[in-house]
Design a protein around this motif. Sequence first.
Motif, PDB file in Angstrom:
ATOM      1  N   GLY A 152       0.806  -1.213   0.000  1.00  9.98           N
ATOM      2  CA  GLY A 152       0.000   0.000   0.000  1.00  9.98           C
ATOM      3  C   GLY A 152       0.836   1.258   0.000  1.00  9.98           C
ATOM      4  N   THR A 153       0.137   2.378  -0.038  1.00  6.95           N
ATOM      5  CA  THR A 153       0.753   3.695  -0.074  1.00  6.95           C
ATOM      6  C   THR A 153       0.358   4.459   1.178  1.00  6.95           C
ATOM      7  OG1 THR A 153       0.575   3.724  -2.481  1.00  6.95           O
ATOM      8  CG2 THR A 153       0.893   5.840  -1.409  1.00  6.95           C
TER       9      THR A 153
ATOM     10  N   PRO B 169      -0.653  11.170  -1.158  1.00  2.99           N
ATOM     11  CA  PRO B 169       0.415  10.215  -0.851  1.00  2.99           C
ATOM     12  C   PRO B 169       1.572  10.924  -0.141  1.00  2.99           C
ATOM     13  CG  PRO B 169      -0.279  10.020  -3.136  1.00  2.99           C
ATOM     14  CD  PRO B 169      -0.933  11.248  -2.584  1.00  2.99           C
ATOM     15  N   MET B 170       2.147  10.261   0.842  1.00  2.00           N
ATOM     16  CA  MET B 170       3.294  10.822   1.558  1.00  2.00           C
ATOM     17  C   MET B 170       4.557  10.591   0.739  1.00  2.00           C
ATOM     18  SD  MET B 170       2.367   9.820   5.486  1.00  2.00           S
ATOM     19  CE  MET B 170       3.393  11.068   6.265  1.00  2.00           C
ATOM     20  N   SER B 171       5.533  11.480   0.896  1.00  7.07           N
ATOM     21  CA  SER B 171       6.791  11.406   0.142  1.00  7.07           C
ATOM     22  C   SER B 171       7.884  10.753   0.969  1.00  7.07           C
ATOM     23  CB  SER B 171       7.251  12.814  -0.240  1.00  7.07           C
ATOM     24  OG  SER B 171       6.290  13.451  -1.030  1.00  7.07           O
ATOM     25  N   PHE B 172       8.673   9.886   0.316  1.00  7.05           N
ATOM     26  CA  PHE B 172       9.830   9.265   0.949  1.00  7.05           C
ATOM     27  C   PHE B 172      10.854  10.359   1.254  1.00  7.05           C
ATOM     28  CE2 PHE B 172      14.094   7.368   0.434  1.00  7.05           C
ATOM     29  CZ  PHE B 172      14.050   6.462   1.480  1.00  7.05           C
TER      30      PHE B 172
END
Length: 124
Positions: free
Chosen positions: A22-23, A30-33
Motif C-alpha cells: 500500500g501507499t 500520498p506521503m513522500s519518501f
Amino acid sequence: MQEVYQCGVCGKIVQIVVDGKGTLVCCNQPMSFVQEKSGELEGKEKHVPVLEKTSTGVKVKVGSVPHPMAEDHYIVQIEIIGENFQQISMLKPGDSPEAEFSVPLDKVVKARIFCNKHGFWVNK
C-alpha cells in the motif's frame, strides 16, 4: 528498515517499523519518501552526526560546527541505529545539539539527525 515519509501538506513525519503493501496517505495525498542526506552536500558541517566514544557509550554531536538551536531552526532528534536496536533522543530549541547513549560505539551502525529545516542527515 528506518524508512521515513513526510506529508507535503501538514508536514507530519512517519517512520516505517514493519514494511507492508500500500501507499502511505496523509491529508488525502500520498506521503513522500524522505531521503537521508550525508557529507557530500552543502550544509554538512552543521548537520552530519559526529560520533565519539565516551566512558559509558557514545556521544553524538550534530555537525563539526555546532548546529543552531533556535525556535525556527533546530535539531528535533538524534538517533543511533544498530543491527537490532534504535535509540532516539528528542531535543527542543535551546538544548545543546548533542546526545549521549549507553551503547558501545562499535555496536552503532549509523547515527541520524533530523533538522526541522533541512531534514534527515546520517554519518556515512
